[in-house]
Design an enzyme around this catalytic site. Structure first.
Site, PDB file in Angstrom:
ATOM      1  N   SER A  10      12.722  -6.159 -11.398  1.00  0.00           N
ATOM      2  CA  SER A  10      12.216  -4.931 -12.023  1.00  0.00           C
ATOM      3  C   SER A  10      12.910  -4.641 -13.356  1.00  0.00           C
ATOM      4  O   SER A  10      14.130  -4.724 -13.478  1.00  0.00           O
ATOM      5  CB  SER A  10      12.421  -3.734 -11.085  1.00  0.00           C
ATOM      6  OG  SER A  10      12.052  -2.554 -11.766  1.00  0.00           O
TER       7      SER A  10
ATOM      8  N   THR B 191       7.401   1.492  -6.136  1.00  0.00           N
ATOM      9  CA  THR B 191       6.420   0.445  -6.379  1.00  0.00           C
ATOM     10  C   THR B 191       6.240  -0.397  -5.124  1.00  0.00           C
ATOM     11  O   THR B 191       6.639   0.021  -4.026  1.00  0.00           O
ATOM     12  CB  THR B 191       6.761  -0.331  -7.675  1.00  0.00           C
ATOM     13  OG1 THR B 191       5.724  -1.270  -7.925  1.00  0.00           O
ATOM     14  CG2 THR B 191       8.090  -1.049  -7.628  1.00  0.00           C
TER      15      THR B 191
ATOM     16  N   LYS C 157       4.108   2.515  -2.241  1.00  0.00           N
ATOM     17  CA  LYS C 157       3.417   3.632  -2.904  1.00  0.00           C
ATOM     18  C   LYS C 157       2.619   4.503  -1.925  1.00  0.00           C
ATOM     19  O   LYS C 157       2.548   5.715  -2.083  1.00  0.00           O
ATOM     20  CB  LYS C 157       2.484   3.116  -4.003  1.00  0.00           C
ATOM     21  CG  LYS C 157       3.213   2.568  -5.227  1.00  0.00           C
ATOM     22  CD  LYS C 157       2.206   2.174  -6.289  1.00  0.00           C
ATOM     23  CE  LYS C 157       2.879   1.426  -7.420  1.00  0.00           C
ATOM     24  NZ  LYS C 157       1.948   1.082  -8.481  1.00  0.00           N
TER      25      LYS C 157
ATOM     26  N   GLY D  46     -11.094  -6.964 -11.413  1.00  0.00           N
ATOM     27  CA  GLY D  46     -10.093  -6.813 -10.347  1.00  0.00           C
ATOM     28  C   GLY D  46     -10.348  -5.534  -9.569  1.00  0.00           C
ATOM     29  O   GLY D  46     -10.945  -4.577 -10.096  1.00  0.00           O
TER      30      GLY D  46
ATOM     31  N   GLY E  15      -4.589  -2.717  -6.457  1.00  0.00           N
ATOM     32  CA  GLY E  15      -3.898  -1.437  -6.648  1.00  0.00           C
ATOM     33  C   GLY E  15      -3.970  -0.906  -8.072  1.00  0.00           C
ATOM     34  O   GLY E  15      -4.238   0.287  -8.287  1.00  0.00           O
TER      35      GLY E  15
ATOM     36  N   ASN F 251     -15.148  -8.249  -9.356  1.00  0.00           N
ATOM     37  CA  ASN F 251     -14.043  -8.774  -8.536  1.00  0.00           C
ATOM     38  C   ASN F 251     -14.414 -10.083  -7.869  1.00  0.00           C
ATOM     39  O   ASN F 251     -15.587 -10.332  -7.565  1.00  0.00           O
ATOM     40  CB  ASN F 251     -13.626  -7.742  -7.481  1.00  0.00           C
ATOM     41  CG  ASN F 251     -12.240  -8.044  -6.931  1.00  0.00           C
ATOM     42  OD1 ASN F 251     -11.336  -8.347  -7.721  1.00  0.00           O
ATOM     43  ND2 ASN F 251     -12.073  -7.998  -5.630  1.00  0.00           N
TER      44      ASN F 251
ATOM     45  N   THR G 129     -13.527 -11.091  -4.832  1.00  0.00           N
ATOM     46  CA  THR G 129     -14.071 -10.747  -3.514  1.00  0.00           C
ATOM     47  C   THR G 129     -15.012  -9.553  -3.722  1.00  0.00           C
ATOM     48  O   THR G 129     -14.566  -8.411  -3.892  1.00  0.00           O
ATOM     49  CB  THR G 129     -12.920 -10.363  -2.553  1.00  0.00           C
ATOM     50  OG1 THR G 129     -11.933 -11.392  -2.628  1.00  0.00           O
ATOM     51  CG2 THR G 129     -13.396 -10.192  -1.134  1.00  0.00           C
TER      52      THR G 129
ATOM     53  N   ARG H  18     -14.765  -6.220  -1.783  1.00  0.00           N
ATOM     54  CA  ARG H  18     -13.649  -5.338  -2.137  1.00  0.00           C
ATOM     55  C   ARG H  18     -14.017  -4.504  -3.366  1.00  0.00           C
ATOM     56  O   ARG H  18     -13.744  -3.299  -3.427  1.00  0.00           O
ATOM     57  CB  ARG H  18     -12.401  -6.188  -2.418  1.00  0.00           C
ATOM     58  CG  ARG H  18     -11.124  -5.409  -2.401  1.00  0.00           C
ATOM     59  CD  ARG H  18      -9.955  -6.344  -2.640  1.00  0.00           C
ATOM     60  NE  ARG H  18      -8.689  -5.634  -2.657  1.00  0.00           N
ATOM     61  CZ  ARG H  18      -7.558  -6.168  -3.076  1.00  0.00           C
ATOM     62  NH1 ARG H  18      -7.527  -7.411  -3.515  1.00  0.00           N
ATOM     63  NH2 ARG H  18      -6.451  -5.463  -3.067  1.00  0.00           N
TER      64      ARG H  18
END
Ligand code: NAP
Length: 525
Positions: free
Chosen positions: A255, A307, A311, A380, A383, A403, A405, A408
């Site tokens: 991070s 993160t 979350k 995408g 998240g 996306n 998939t 989704r």
């Protein structure tokens, strides 16, 4: 509470005297305030060798206090020297002027050891005994009892209690012991879970904390490098009033948040420190960590970045405690910022969507209002996509989600009343703004791109949320097609600027954050 100073000690763990002298020089140059001579690392050890080495350190230009240790192999020692030699080394070190000798509490019970050490200590003008107990496997059965035992057997000794924190939550009883006692005592946690104890030792007034000159000379798991402690973690500015912040994540080592927030605290000369907080496990470990923090107001935690993977747990925690959650954070279903307010209540926010919207508007040179009606292709449906789609829908943009998939993408589109399609439909898109919210193109897969080159056109803006590398293949190809480009660092920096505002009420300098991110990439390259 009686405050003593916290010494920043560097262990010298060399196999011969020449190497030991080189390490001593490097440690002093790096800012060591104390040296620990780990004589159990020296090959063919003799008491005379150690006396000579102590004598040299004591006659140096700027002598620093010395702890001399010849650790028993059963308690983490390097070479298994016999007990009589280890005791001779310590008594010799006292004669040569060492201020502290460290002996294992477990071995101190033997009458012979005790008599020899007590005699040498009584003959030394300033010599002090550190009586240490280690548990490499985990927590002590009862750390307070262990501390009291040491203090009862030898009240003039400095007790040293070091144990492995198998989880960050294991640190709290070490913190409690420091909080509940005063005077000279050393309490530290080993392992990745114990990292914060090495930094907070100074805030909580442990007599010593240890850091190594470099990774290869660390003498305990989880020991930090002195340069990191003093640079990244602002060691020299820490005191008992330092307010604490941190990023709760798993993993957390990569991070950049500690670097960027601490750089801005330093720039504003704020008595605040931002820590990496590795919270392993799921919701119950996360909840326990927050409860541990909130129960100990004296630790001084004021806020957190949250993160992956916590979350959703952060949102649930704030809601279950009756705290306030920002409207869009609730809609997104994720909180990435927690603030502990004056009345000790938690407030939850999501700065990801705001960071992204700010990156888009400044990159395109428009206002948030002008996003209304703008056609946007979001690639995408994970998240990050969810946060950005929520933010864009909220301001009235016309979003279509693409996306891999498709189901989704369909589910996300249904929640925010958007359109959706598979990636194979990208060549037919008709969007003024394209946003990559997938991990495609991220280091090390820098030769990949989520959108075919042919669909990038002049007059379009292309925003890639991937921020390592700063210029992805998607952004390079967009530039070649004369499209406007917005990089992922802008979003990362903007969301951190928004967090900094929530934490401190003041605006951080975005350029310092960006510079810190770029420097960290070039160091890793
Ligand atoms: P996530 O929840 O795991 O979602 C990943 C998304 O990427 C999914 O839509 C997934 O599609 C898609 N994907 C993954 N590999 C793919 C491939 N090879 N081809 C096509 N699609 C692929 O991840 P996230 O948390 O949303 O993060 C996504 C990216 O955002 C990260 O990799 C990071 O670079 C970036 N990010 C940026 C910031 C910033 O501040 N700039 C912050 C956080 C994250 P499926 O649904 O088909 O699996």
């Amino acid at each position: 509470m009686l405050r003593t100073m916290t010494y920043l000690a560097v262990p010298i763990a060399a196999k011969n005297l020449d190497l030991a002298k080189q390490q001593i020089e490097a440690a002093l140059a790096a800012g060591a305030e104390m040296l620990e001579l780990r004589t159990d690392y020296i090959e063919n050890l003799s008491a005379d060798m150690v006396k000579g080495l102590v004598g040299e350190v004591k006659t140096a230009d700027k002598p620093v206090p010395l702890i001399v240790t010849c650790r028993d192999k059963r308690q983490g020692g390097a070479i298994g020297y016999p007990r009589h030699l280890r005791v001779d080394v310590l008594t010799g070190a006292l004669k040569a002027g060492a201020e502290f000798i460290d002996f294992e509490y477990e071995n101190f019970h033997s009458i012979e050891n005790q008599e020899k050490l007590r005699r040498a200590l009584s003959q030394s003008l300033k010599g002090r005994l550190v009586l240490s107990a280690h548990n490499f496997k985990g927590k002590f059965a009862n750390i307070t009892k262990q501390y009291r035992h040491i203090m009862t057997v030898c009240p003039e000794a400095i007790p040293k209690l070091v144990y492995t924190a198998n989880h960050i939550n294991d640190c709290f009883e070490g913190f409690d012991l420091l909080h509940q006692t005063s005077g000279e005592r050393i309490v530290l946690c080993m392992g990745q879970g114990g990292l914060s104890s090495r930094i907070l030792a100074k805030k909580l007034n442990s007599f010593v904390t240890f850091a190594s000159v470099d990774e290869s000379s660390a003498t305990a798991p989880g020991q930090l490098i002195i340069g990191q402690l003093k640079g990244l973690y602002r060691y020299d500015s820490i005191d008992c009033d330092t307010e604490l912040y941190g990023v709760i994540a798993e993993p957390v080592g990569h991070s950049l948040s500690p670097a960027i927030h601490n750089a801005c605290f330093a720039e504003k000369d704020m008595n605040k420190l931002y820590l990496p907080l590795l919270v392993e496990g799921g919701k119950s470990e996360f909840d326990r960590f927050l409860r541990n923090v909130l129960l100990r107001k004296w630790l001084g935690f004021k806020g957190f970045s949250v993160t992956i993977p916590h979350k959703q747990s952060a949102l649930a925690y704030v809601k279950s405690g009756g705290g306030d959650v920002e409207r869009l954070a609730e809609k997104i279903g994720a909180v990435n910022t927690l603030v502990i307010s004056g009345d000790d209540r938690l407030k939850g926010y999501n700065t990801d969507y705001a960071g992204a919207l700010d990156a888009i508007t400044s990159g395109m040179g428009i206002t948030r209002k002008e996003l209304k009606g703008l056609s946007v292709a979001v690639v995408g449906a994970g998240g990050v996509s969810r946060a950005i789609v929520a933010g864009l829908s909220d301001v009235g943009a016309k979003v279509k989600i693409y996306n891999r998939t498709v189901e989704r993408g369909e589910r996300l589109a249904a929640e925010f009343a958007c359109d959706y399609a598979g990636l194979d439909d990208l060549p037919n898109m008709d969007a003024k703004l394209v946003i990559n919210c997938t991990s495609v193109g991220m280091y090390p897969n820098v030769d990949e791109t989520p959108a075919p080159k042919g669909c990038l056109k002049k007059g379009m803006a292309v925003f890639d949320t991937v921020y390592n590398p700063a210029e992805t293949l998607l952004l390079k190809q967009s530039k070649e097609a004369s499209a406007k480009t917005i990089d992922g660092i802008s979003m990362f920096v903007n969301q951190a600027v928004a967090q900094f505002k929530l934490f401190t009420g003041t605006k951080a300098k975005a350029e310092i954050m960006r510079k810190t991110v770029m420097e960290s990439f070039s160091k890793k390259a």
